[in-house]
Structure formats: structure tokens, C-alpha cells
Design a protein around this motif. Structure first.
Motif, PDB file in Angstrom:
ATOM      1  N   THR A  37       0.849  -1.186   0.000  1.00 27.17           N
ATOM      2  CA  THR A  37       0.000   0.000   0.000  1.00 27.17           C
ATOM      3  C   THR A  37       0.891   1.245   0.000  1.00 27.17           C
ATOM      4  O   THR A  37       2.090   1.173   0.321  1.00 27.17           O
ATOM      5  N   ASN A  38       0.319   2.376  -0.355  1.00 27.74           N
ATOM      6  CA  ASN A  38       1.082   3.631  -0.326  1.00 27.74           C
ATOM      7  C   ASN A  38       1.578   3.937   1.081  1.00 27.74           C
ATOM      8  O   ASN A  38       2.701   4.431   1.265  1.00 27.74           O
ATOM      9  N   ARG A  39       0.768   3.642   2.073  1.00 32.76           N
ATOM     10  CA  ARG A  39       1.181   3.896   3.452  1.00 32.76           C
ATOM     11  C   ARG A  39       2.361   2.999   3.828  1.00 32.76           C
ATOM     12  O   ARG A  39       3.308   3.440   4.487  1.00 32.76           O
ATOM     13  N   GLU A  40       2.293   1.746   3.413  1.00 32.89           N
ATOM     14  CA  GLU A  40       3.386   0.819   3.715  1.00 32.89           C
ATOM     15  C   GLU A  40       4.684   1.286   3.062  1.00 32.89           C
ATOM     16  O   GLU A  40       5.765   1.191   3.656  1.00 32.89           O
TER      17      GLU A  40
END
Length: 207
Positions: A37-40
Motif C-alpha cells: 500500500t502507499n502507506r506501507e
């Protein structure tokens, strides 16, 4: 004898076909390649990357935040025009495409702030509090209040992350990102309002 062989041959072919069809039906479907994910990805910024750089796209875009009431309401229960001084304090925060606060100590947060300062020559404010006292002229039997609409700025761009070892199969990842926050040193728009009190308001405040 030939009839028996023919029958046996047909049976063997039919059995082979059924096994093949059964094998196809039982074969596991190909799994799609996993992606982070983008957050990851951004959690790895300066925390597992060789480099993490935010590339802004163009100049910041000026916007106006949502207008909302600040301070208390002023009720005029007299027979004369009343000037009420409404003191208020209001805090404006920032929002971004990840839904997290850039005021927190994330690696990508610091990279973003430094990039904004370097590119545009001013700091990024994740939160700004404004205090003021606004006068409102309230006619008899009416209620007055103040609304505020903060000046905002939107910055968008792309994070470029380089990894020493492959991360989810790649050495380089790109993450789009945008954030909207209070514009530094920009006055907000303040508006005074009045309207007739409802019967319930009269009963509650003028009874």
C-alpha cells in the motif's frame, strides 16, 4: 476380438479425457502479484530506503476552507440594537491523501516539509490557531454569530523511494501524494451574521 479391443481403446481415451478435464478443474488459479500500500511504502521513507525524495508538481494551489461558526452566538433580548463582542479561537488542521497527520514523526513527513520549504521558500503548517474578537450588531429579537473560512494551500507531487534490496520485487517505487494545509500568514475570511430568533430560542435565552 477386435470389437473388445475397440471398446477398451475407447474407454481408455474417455478416461484420459476425464482425468485431463478434472486436472484442469482442480488446478490452482494463478495468484496476482502482491503490491504494498502507499502507506506501507511511505513508512519505509528514511526507514529502510537508500533515498526518499518528494518531488512537488507545480506551485501550491490556493483554496478556501469550509466556512463554519466560531465563538458563541449573541442573543439580543432587549428592545435596542446591541453590539456584541464575540471572542473566539479556531484551529485549522491539514488533510492529505494518506489520512494521517504530517505533524507526526514519520520519515515521509519530514521529507515533505523540507521539500516544500526548499521548493517554495516557506514552511508547511500542519496546524494553525487563530484568535480574535469580532463585533456583531444584533437587532432586537435577533441572534448574531461569526463564521470563519481559513485560507488554505494544496501541494501535490510524487515520492521517489530507492531500496538497496528489492522491496516487493522492485528497487524503485513511486507514490503519488497530496496535502492541503493552512496557508502561512494568510488572514482568514470572517463574516458577521444575524437572523430572527426562533420561539424556542426566545424561550431559552429571553425567558
Amino acid at each position: 476380438m477386435s470389437r473388445i479391443r475397440t471398446s477398451r481403446t475407447r474407454s481408455a481415451v474417455l478416461l484420459a479425457a476425464l482425468v485431463t478435464v478434472g486436472g484442469m478443474a482442480l488446478a490452482a488459479p494463478a495468484q496476482a502479484e502482491e503490491t504494498p500500500t502507499n502507506r506501507e511504502l511511505l513508512d519505509k521513507c528514511d526507514n529502510g530506503t537508500d533515498s526518499c525524495v518528494f518531488h512537488p508538481e507545480g506551485a501550491p494551489t490556493d483554496t478556501v476552507g469550509e466556512s463554519h461558526q466560531v465563538g458563541d452566538s449573541a442573543y439580543n433580548c432587549t428592545q435596542d440594537l446591541q453590539r456584541s463582542s464575540i471572542a473566539w479561537a479556531d484551529t485549522t488542521g491539514e488533510t492529505n491523501s494518506l489520512g494521517v497527520s504530517l505533524s507526526a514523526e514519520y520519515g515521509f513527513s519530514e521529507v515533505f516539509k523540507v521539500s516544500v520549504e526548499t521548493s517554495y521558500g516557506h514552511t508547511w503548517e500542519s496546524s494553525h490557531t487563530e484568535t480574535d474578537t469580532t463585533n456583531v450588531d444584533v437587532r432586537p429579537g435577533e441572534v448574531g454569530w461569526v463564521t470563519r473560512a481559513p485560507q488554505m494551500q494544496r501541494v501535490k507531487g510524487t515520492y521517489e523511494l530507492h531500496f538497496e534490496d528489492k522491496f516487493y520485487g522492485h528497487y524503485i517505487w513511486y507514490v503519488p501524494f497530496d496535502a492541503t494545509g493552512p496557508k502561512p500568514d494568510a488572514p482568514s475570511t470572517k463574516t458577521q451574521h444575524t437572523r430572527p430568533m426562533t420561539d424556542q430560542e426566545k424561550a431559552e435565552h429571553c425567558g
